[in-house]
Write a protein that holds these residues in place. Sequence first.
Motif, PDB file in Angstrom:
ATOM      1  N   UNK A 275      33.404  50.474  29.855  1.00 38.17           N
ATOM      2  CA  UNK A 275      34.842  50.761  29.894  1.00 38.17           C
ATOM      3  C   UNK A 275      35.174  51.740  31.019  1.00 38.17           C
ATOM      4  N   UNK A 276      34.325  52.742  31.189  1.00 36.72           N
ATOM      5  CA  UNK A 276      34.554  53.760  32.223  1.00 36.72           C
ATOM      6  C   UNK A 276      34.545  53.134  33.610  1.00 36.72           C
ATOM      7  N   UNK A 277      33.612  52.209  33.854  1.00 33.07           N
ATOM      8  CA  UNK A 277      33.497  51.574  35.167  1.00 33.07           C
ATOM      9  C   UNK A 277      34.381  50.327  35.318  1.00 33.07           C
ATOM     10  N   UNK A 278      35.088  49.972  34.240  1.00 33.41           N
ATOM     11  CA  UNK A 278      36.014  48.828  34.250  1.00 33.41           C
ATOM     12  C   UNK A 278      35.326  47.542  34.734  1.00 33.41           C
ATOM     13  N   UNK A 279      34.187  47.270  34.121  1.00 34.24           N
ATOM     14  CA  UNK A 279      33.378  46.120  34.541  1.00 34.24           C
ATOM     15  C   UNK A 279      34.102  44.792  34.309  1.00 34.24           C
ATOM     16  N   UNK A 280      34.854  44.692  33.204  1.00 36.27           N
ATOM     17  CA  UNK A 280      35.567  43.436  32.927  1.00 36.27           C
ATOM     18  C   UNK A 280      36.581  43.136  34.027  1.00 36.27           C
ATOM     19  N   UNK A 281      37.232  44.172  34.534  1.00 38.10           N
ATOM     20  CA  UNK A 281      38.194  43.999  35.624  1.00 38.10           C
ATOM     21  C   UNK A 281      37.494  43.491  36.888  1.00 38.10           C
ATOM     22  N   UNK A 282      36.310  44.036  37.159  1.00 36.67           N
ATOM     23  CA  UNK A 282      35.523  43.579  38.314  1.00 36.67           C
ATOM     24  C   UNK A 282      35.126  42.112  38.133  1.00 36.67           C
ATOM     25  N   UNK A 283      34.693  41.782  36.928  1.00 34.43           N
ATOM     26  CA  UNK A 283      34.312  40.403  36.600  1.00 34.43           C
ATOM     27  C   UNK A 283      35.484  39.443  36.830  1.00 34.43           C
ATOM     28  N   UNK A 284      36.662  39.833  36.360  1.00 30.35           N
ATOM     29  CA  UNK A 284      37.848  38.994  36.534  1.00 30.35           C
ATOM     30  C   UNK A 284      38.193  38.804  38.009  1.00 30.35           C
ATOM     31  N   UNK A 285      38.065  39.860  38.790  1.00 34.44           N
ATOM     32  CA  UNK A 285      38.415  39.750  40.210  1.00 34.44           C
ATOM     33  C   UNK A 285      37.490  38.764  40.929  1.00 34.44           C
ATOM     34  N   UNK A 286      36.197  38.774  40.590  1.00 35.93           N
ATOM     35  CA  UNK A 286      35.269  37.832  41.212  1.00 35.93           C
ATOM     36  C   UNK A 286      35.501  36.415  40.717  1.00 35.93           C
TER      37      UNK A 286
END
Length: 311
Positions: free
Chosen positions: A290-301
Motif C-alpha cells: 500500500x505504501x509503495x502503491x504497487x497496484x497503481x503501478x500494475x495498472x499503469x503497465x
Amino acid sequence: MEQTLAKGKQIQDDCAAVIKKLRAMLHSTEEQLRVNKKQEVFLTQLAAKTLPKGLHCLPLRLSTEYFSLDPSQQQFPNQEKLEDPKLYHYALFSDNVLAAAVVVNSTVSNAKHPSNHVFHIVTDRLNYAAMRMWFLSNPLGKAAIQVQNIEEFTWLNASYSPVLKQLGSQSMIDYYFRTHRANSDPNLKFRNPKYLSILNHLRFYLPEIFPKLNKVVFLDDDIVVQKDLSGLWTIDLKGKVNGAVETCGENFHRFDRYLNFSNPLISKNFDPHSCGWAYGMNGFDLAEWRKQKITKVYHSWQRLNHDRLLW
C-alpha cells in the motif's frame, strides 16, 4: 598388397556412404524430436484443460448438498480469526475444489500449531457452493477458513481494473481460443485459456481483498506443502513487497523470455537478464504494498500493454 589396397578403398567408400546416411538419420531424428516436443506441449495443455467426468460431477454433487443445508449449517467455525493480524493468513484463489483441498490439508497437517493458521479461499460463482460444502464436510479442526465468491468484490470492475477490461475483449478471447494460431505460435504454453480467468490475476489485488491484514502468504493451487510454514512470518523482507523463490534455470523465467525488449519502454525499465520468480508460494507485505502503491503501478503497465506489444 594391390588387392588389400583395393579392398581398403572399397571400405573407405562405404564409410563415406555410412557417414552420409548417419547424417541424414541424425537430421531426421532431430526433426522428429522437434515435432514430438511440440506435440507434447499441446497434449499437456489439452490434459490441463480436460476434466475427468468424476471430477466434473463432484462440484455438482457438493453444490446440491450445500443448498440442502439450513443457513445455520452453512457457516464455518472460528470466523473471529479472519481479520486477526497476529495469525498466519494464507490466500488461495482457485476454481478447483480438490486442488484447493490438497493445498489446505497439506498445510494444516504439517503445521505445528494449526490454530494459528487462517485460510482465505476465493473462487468463482460456479464453484462457490461446492468449495464451501467440501470444507464444511471436511473441517480443519482448530484452523480457520473463509470461502469467498469473486462476484462479491463489487469494486473489481472494468472501470477500475484495466486487465479485467482487456480479458473481456474479443481480441484476447480470439488469441486464446482460435485454433489456427496453435500451429504457428511457438509459445503454446502461454496460450492456456486459464489466463483469461480473473482468478489468475486476482493476486495483484491482495491489499483490496484483505484491507485489515498486513501480511499474507499466497499459495497456488498446484502445490503440496511438506513442512510447517510458520517460519515464513518471521522473515524480514527489508522494505520489499514480495518474498519469493527465484527460478531461472536454463534461462527459464528470465525477463527476455517474456518481455519485448525491442520496445523502448521495456528496454529502458527492465534488465533482460533479470530473473522472475515462482508464484507457487509468495510472502507479501501488504503494508509496504500500500505504501509503495504497487497496484497503481500494475495498472499503469497494464494500460500501456493494451495491445499486448510489451509482453
